[in-house]
Design an enzyme around this catalytic site. Structure first.
Site, PDB file in Angstrom:
ATOM      1  N   LYS A 134       2.197  -3.518   6.597  1.00  0.00           N
ATOM      2  CA  LYS A 134       2.576  -3.540   5.173  1.00  0.00           C
ATOM      3  C   LYS A 134       4.087  -3.326   5.035  1.00  0.00           C
ATOM      4  O   LYS A 134       4.748  -3.977   4.245  1.00  0.00           O
ATOM      5  CB  LYS A 134       1.799  -2.465   4.393  1.00  0.00           C
ATOM      6  CG  LYS A 134       0.327  -2.763   4.257  1.00  0.00           C
ATOM      7  CD  LYS A 134       0.084  -4.101   3.544  1.00  0.00           C
ATOM      8  CE  LYS A 134      -1.387  -4.448   3.474  1.00  0.00           C
ATOM      9  NZ  LYS A 134      -1.610  -5.796   2.883  1.00  0.00           N
ATOM     10  N   SER A 180       0.824  -1.209   0.000  1.00  0.00           N
ATOM     11  CA  SER A 180       0.000   0.000   0.000  1.00  0.00           C
ATOM     12  C   SER A 180       0.857   1.257   0.000  1.00  0.00           C
ATOM     13  O   SER A 180       1.946   1.285   0.579  1.00  0.00           O
ATOM     14  CB  SER A 180      -0.885  -0.009   1.249  1.00  0.00           C
ATOM     15  OG  SER A 180      -1.470   1.258   1.451  1.00  0.00           O
ATOM     16  N   ARG A 186      -9.755  14.696   9.600  1.00  0.00           N
ATOM     17  CA  ARG A 186      -9.682  13.375  10.246  1.00  0.00           C
ATOM     18  C   ARG A 186      -8.242  13.138  10.691  1.00  0.00           C
ATOM     19  O   ARG A 186      -7.308  13.333   9.904  1.00  0.00           O
ATOM     20  CB  ARG A 186     -10.119  12.281   9.261  1.00  0.00           C
ATOM     21  CG  ARG A 186     -10.012  10.871   9.790  1.00  0.00           C
ATOM     22  CD  ARG A 186     -10.636   9.855   8.830  1.00  0.00           C
ATOM     23  NE  ARG A 186      -9.831   9.737   7.589  1.00  0.00           N
ATOM     24  CZ  ARG A 186     -10.123   8.846   6.636  1.00  0.00           C
ATOM     25  NH1 ARG A 186     -11.166   8.056   6.731  1.00  0.00           N
ATOM     26  NH2 ARG A 186      -9.345   8.776   5.536  1.00  0.00           N
ATOM     27  N   TYR A 234      -1.759  -0.873  10.885  1.00  0.00           N
ATOM     28  CA  TYR A 234      -2.051  -1.451   9.559  1.00  0.00           C
ATOM     29  C   TYR A 234      -0.903  -1.120   8.610  1.00  0.00           C
ATOM     30  O   TYR A 234      -0.333  -2.006   7.967  1.00  0.00           O
ATOM     31  CB  TYR A 234      -3.371  -0.908   8.992  1.00  0.00           C
ATOM     32  CG  TYR A 234      -3.456  -1.115   7.509  1.00  0.00           C
ATOM     33  CD1 TYR A 234      -3.205  -0.072   6.611  1.00  0.00           C
ATOM     34  CD2 TYR A 234      -3.719  -2.379   6.981  1.00  0.00           C
ATOM     35  CE1 TYR A 234      -3.235  -0.286   5.252  1.00  0.00           C
ATOM     36  CE2 TYR A 234      -3.752  -2.593   5.626  1.00  0.00           C
ATOM     37  CZ  TYR A 234      -3.505  -1.540   4.751  1.00  0.00           C
ATOM     38  OH  TYR A 234      -3.515  -1.746   3.398  1.00  0.00           O
TER      39      TYR A 234
HETATM   40  C1  WQD Z   1      -9.710   9.442   1.105  1.00  0.00           C
HETATM   41  C2  WQD Z   1      -9.949  10.928   1.339  1.00  0.00           C
HETATM   42  C3  WQD Z   1     -10.339  11.517   3.620  1.00  0.00           C
HETATM   43  C4  WQD Z   1     -14.181   9.504   4.079  1.00  0.00           C
HETATM   44  C5  WQD Z   1      -7.204   4.378   2.729  1.00  0.00           C
HETATM   45  C6  WQD Z   1      -6.397   3.536   3.636  1.00  0.00           C
HETATM   46  C7  WQD Z   1      -5.094   3.200   2.969  1.00  0.00           C
HETATM   47  C8  WQD Z   1      -5.373   2.524   1.658  1.00  0.00           C
HETATM   48  C9  WQD Z   1      -6.226   3.427   0.781  1.00  0.00           C
HETATM   49  C10 WQD Z   1      -5.361   0.163   1.999  1.00  0.00           C
HETATM   50  C11 WQD Z   1      -9.251  11.438   2.589  1.00  0.00           C
HETATM   51  C12 WQD Z   1     -11.568  11.813   2.764  1.00  0.00           C
HETATM   52  C13 WQD Z   1     -12.992   9.970   3.547  1.00  0.00           C
HETATM   53  C14 WQD Z   1     -15.204  10.419   4.419  1.00  0.00           C
HETATM   54  C15 WQD Z   1     -13.812  12.220   3.670  1.00  0.00           C
HETATM   55  N1  WQD Z   1      -6.044   1.311   1.874  1.00  0.00           N
HETATM   56  N2  WQD Z   1     -12.815  11.297   3.346  1.00  0.00           N
HETATM   57  N3  WQD Z   1     -14.979  11.754   4.191  1.00  0.00           N
HETATM   58  O1  WQD Z   1      -7.391   7.396   3.914  1.00  0.00           O
HETATM   59  O2  WQD Z   1      -6.516   7.839   1.564  1.00  0.00           O
HETATM   60  O3  WQD Z   1      -6.514   5.551   2.440  1.00  0.00           O
HETATM   61  O4  WQD Z   1      -7.435   3.709   1.516  1.00  0.00           O
HETATM   62  O5  WQD Z   1      -4.203  -0.028   1.749  1.00  0.00           O
HETATM   63  O6  WQD Z   1      -4.379   2.355   3.813  1.00  0.00           O
HETATM   64  O7  WQD Z   1      -6.160   4.312   4.775  1.00  0.00           O
HETATM   65  O8  WQD Z   1      -8.685   6.652   1.869  1.00  0.00           O
HETATM   66  O9  WQD Z   1     -11.065   6.736   1.276  1.00  0.00           O
HETATM   67  O10 WQD Z   1     -10.419   6.775   3.747  1.00  0.00           O
HETATM   68  O11 WQD Z   1     -10.009   8.771   2.343  1.00  0.00           O
HETATM   69  O12 WQD Z   1     -13.625  13.437   3.480  1.00  0.00           O
HETATM   70  O13 WQD Z   1     -16.312  10.065   4.910  1.00  0.00           O
HETATM   71  O14 WQD Z   1     -11.341  11.135   1.540  1.00  0.00           O
HETATM   72  O15 WQD Z   1     -10.130  12.570   4.554  1.00  0.00           O
HETATM   73  O16 WQD Z   1      -8.795  12.739   2.327  1.00  0.00           O
HETATM   74  P1  WQD Z   1      -7.253   6.965   2.506  1.00  0.00           P
HETATM   75  P2  WQD Z   1     -10.122   7.176   2.348  1.00  0.00           P
END
Ligand code: WQD
Length: 339
Positions: free
Chosen positions: A155, A126, A297, A151
């Site tokens: 990785k 990841s 967040r 997590y």
């Molecule tokens: C994306 C953006 C949030 C939800 C995750 C895992 C990472 C990898 C990829 C496995 C961010 C914003 C989100 C919401 C929002 N997975 N958001 N409102 O955090 O980039 O990565 O997926 O390997 O390990 O952590 O993805 O989809 O959670 O967030 O504004 O209700 O969307 O702040 O900027 P992230 P995400």
């Protein structure tokens, strides 16, 4: 017959990879403990490809079960290893679950590959290993930062375990694929993402809001130093990501690898802000999304998107789908399962 084992093959990325493997002529065996999936996914795969893969419910934390499986099925060409827990927040609350599930299972699979001299191994890694990279786009040479979560640490540790094993093994040939943000669903809408409980990730939360399951989406902060103040990520269609696994496996089967441990960033190479993703959704769904701007967040990085030139040139792979196509596929899937 070219047989391949896919662990976690009933999961989101695993199931899409099984479809691509079958469509390339591979016979696929799946082991999955169904902790984050369901048996209907097998039917979905069969509806797309016409072939129901061999399935065994098995928990890869059970070393004896892993070895019993390989005792029978050691005529496989290789393993694509997805089986792992992947919720960042949960890993902070329950680190030992993550270290046991993600690390010990990897060790058992690698031990079995050594015992039965099965050479080819693809690891689901990841972009989270980079943390907030100093330079964008992110190349594979970017430093691996101190993990932001257990997590992410699993990785990083997983990659080290494979690298150390490949260095001394006269058998192992391995590739770690560092995924950026997988989204969307198979265009047939027969398989897709099945988040359990309240989705942590952006795109399933968007589609569940649009279909009426959630009241409104909260955008986690619009005061970042970006184009529109919201975070930037590299959202890649899950089918493009699945295809990258087949290409990586064929690189190893064909003995084309330069090292016995290689790493590739798998993204689109383009960053999109949260508001751009929302706009894309509203465009393709022709629906207004109910959202509000909330606070940041904890743990979110400002921006991450891939430099994909290594995968483009050495793997000969490139993401083909646009953000709009990925968002439309996610929406079609959501309507199918909630319809
Ligand atoms: C994306 C953006 C949030 C939800 C995750 C895992 C990472 C990898 C990829 C496995 C961010 C914003 C989100 C919401 C929002 N997975 N958001 N409102 O955090 O980039 O990565 O997926 O390997 O390990 O952590 O993805 O989809 O959670 O967030 O504004 O209700 O969307 O702040 O900027 P992230 P995400």
């Amino acid at each position: 017959m070219m047989k391949v084992l896919v662990t976690g093959g009933l999961g989101f990325i695993g199931s899409h990879t099984v479809v691509e493997l079958q469509q390339k002529g591979y016979e696929v065996l799946i082991i999955d403990n169904l902790s984050n999936s369901s048996l209907e996914v097998l039917d979905g795969i069969a509806k797309i490809t016409g072939v129901k893969p061999y399935f065994e419910q098995l928990d890869v934390r059970d070393k004896a079960a892993v070895f019993s499986f390989f005792e029978v099925h050691n005529d496989i060409l290789g393993v694509i290893h997805f089986a792992a827990s992947k919720a960042v927040g949960e890993s902070v609350e329950n680190p030992l679950l993550y270290y046991e599930n993600n690390i010990s299972s990897l060790v058992y699979i690698l031990q079995a590959l050594e015992k039965y001299q099965i050479p080819n191994f693809i690891f689901s890694s990841s972009c989270t290993v980079y943390g907030q990279a100093d330079e964008l786009p992110i190349t594979e040479n970017a430093p691996v930062k101190v993990a932001e979560s257990p997590y992410g640490n699993t990785k990083q540790i997983g990659e080290e375990i494979i690298k150390d094993s490949a260095r001394v093994s006269n058998n192992l040939r391995s590739i770690a694929l560092r995924y950026f943000n997988p989204i969307g669903a198979h265009p047939s809408a027969e398989i897709g993402e099945l988040p359990i409980g309240v989705p942590q990730n952006l795109v399933p939360y968007i589609t569940q809001t649009a279909v009426g399951m959630r009241k409104e989406l909260t955008v986690f902060g619009d005061d970042y130093n970006t184009l529109d103040g919201t975070c930037i990520r590299d959202y890649i269609h899950v089918v493009d990501l699945a295809k990258a696994h087949v290409v990586a496996l064929e690189r190893l089967i064909g003995g084309k690898q330069k090292e016995n441990y290689e790493v590739f960033n798998i993204g689109t190479g383009t960053g999109s802000t949260v508001l751009e993703v929302i706009n894309s959704f509203e465009k393709v769904s022709e629906k207004k999304l109910n959202y509000k701007i909330g606070v940041r967040r904890a743990g979110d990085i400002t921006a991450a998107y891939a430099d994909t030139s290594k995968a483009n040139t050495e793997l000969g792979w490139k993401a083909l789908s646009t953000l709009d196509e990925a968002m439309l596929s996610a929406w079609k899937w959501e309507q199918k399962i909630r319809g």
